[in-house]
Design an enzyme around this catalytic site. Sequence first.
Site, short mmCIF file in Angstrom:
data_model
loop_
_atom_site.label_atom_id
_atom_site.label_comp_id
_atom_site.label_asym_id
_atom_site.label_seq_id
_atom_site.Cartn_x
_atom_site.Cartn_y
_atom_site.Cartn_z
N CYS A 53 -6.68 -4.81 13.82
CA CYS A 53 -5.52 -4.43 14.66
C CYS A 53 -5.18 -5.55 15.66
CB CYS A 53 -5.83 -3.19 15.47
SG CYS A 53 -5.99 -1.69 14.50
N GLU A 88 -4.51 -5.15 18.81
CA GLU A 88 -5.17 -4.94 20.10
C GLU A 88 -6.55 -5.58 20.13
OE1 GLU A 88 -3.61 -2.77 18.18
OE2 GLU A 88 -3.07 -0.94 19.25
N GLU A 131 -4.07 -8.38 8.15
CA GLU A 131 -4.55 -7.51 7.07
C GLU A 131 -5.28 -8.31 5.99
OE1 GLU A 131 -1.14 -5.19 5.86
OE2 GLU A 131 -1.23 -4.01 7.71
N ASN A 132 -5.89 -7.56 5.07
CA ASN A 132 -6.65 -8.18 3.98
C ASN A 132 -6.46 -7.36 2.72
OD1 ASN A 132 -9.33 -8.73 2.37
ND2 ASN A 132 -9.16 -10.33 3.90
#
Length: 128
Positions: free
Chosen positions: A56, A58, A47-48
């Site tokens: 994600c 995947e 995340e950011n």
Amino acid sequence: MEDAVCRKLIMEARKAQRHAYAPYSKFTVGAAVLAEDGAIYTGCNVENASYGLSMCAERNAIFQAAACGCRSLRAIAIAGDSDGYTAPCGACRQVMAEFHTGEVIMVKPDDTYVVVPLKELLPYTFEL
Ligand code: THU
């Protein structure tokens, strides 16, 4: 996909999940991809602070495989801690289609799983 292969992919996805960087959502995910040649590639969500830049698990796993030269994937396992099966988002389904992913293994917190062909999760795929 045979049970032993699914279990191996789930184990690799769980290992990758430990590296998830999810300080905002607190929802950690791990993914493991099985390439045509039998190699396994993994990824976790990253995340950011600028939320839209988050990625994600995947796609991180698939891009890792692609960066190593893979263009066709047999399966991907996705492991999170949601109540039910962790299902891939729409963007990840499209990326799975790009690399001809055959089957999607969705995992529950207790590591029970279902195997669904990508064609069922994303019918009428956009292709060029
Ligand atoms: N996330 C994944 O990594 N894969 C999924 O299948 C669903 C959502 C991540 C994105 C974000 O970091 C967090 O989970 C909450 O949406």
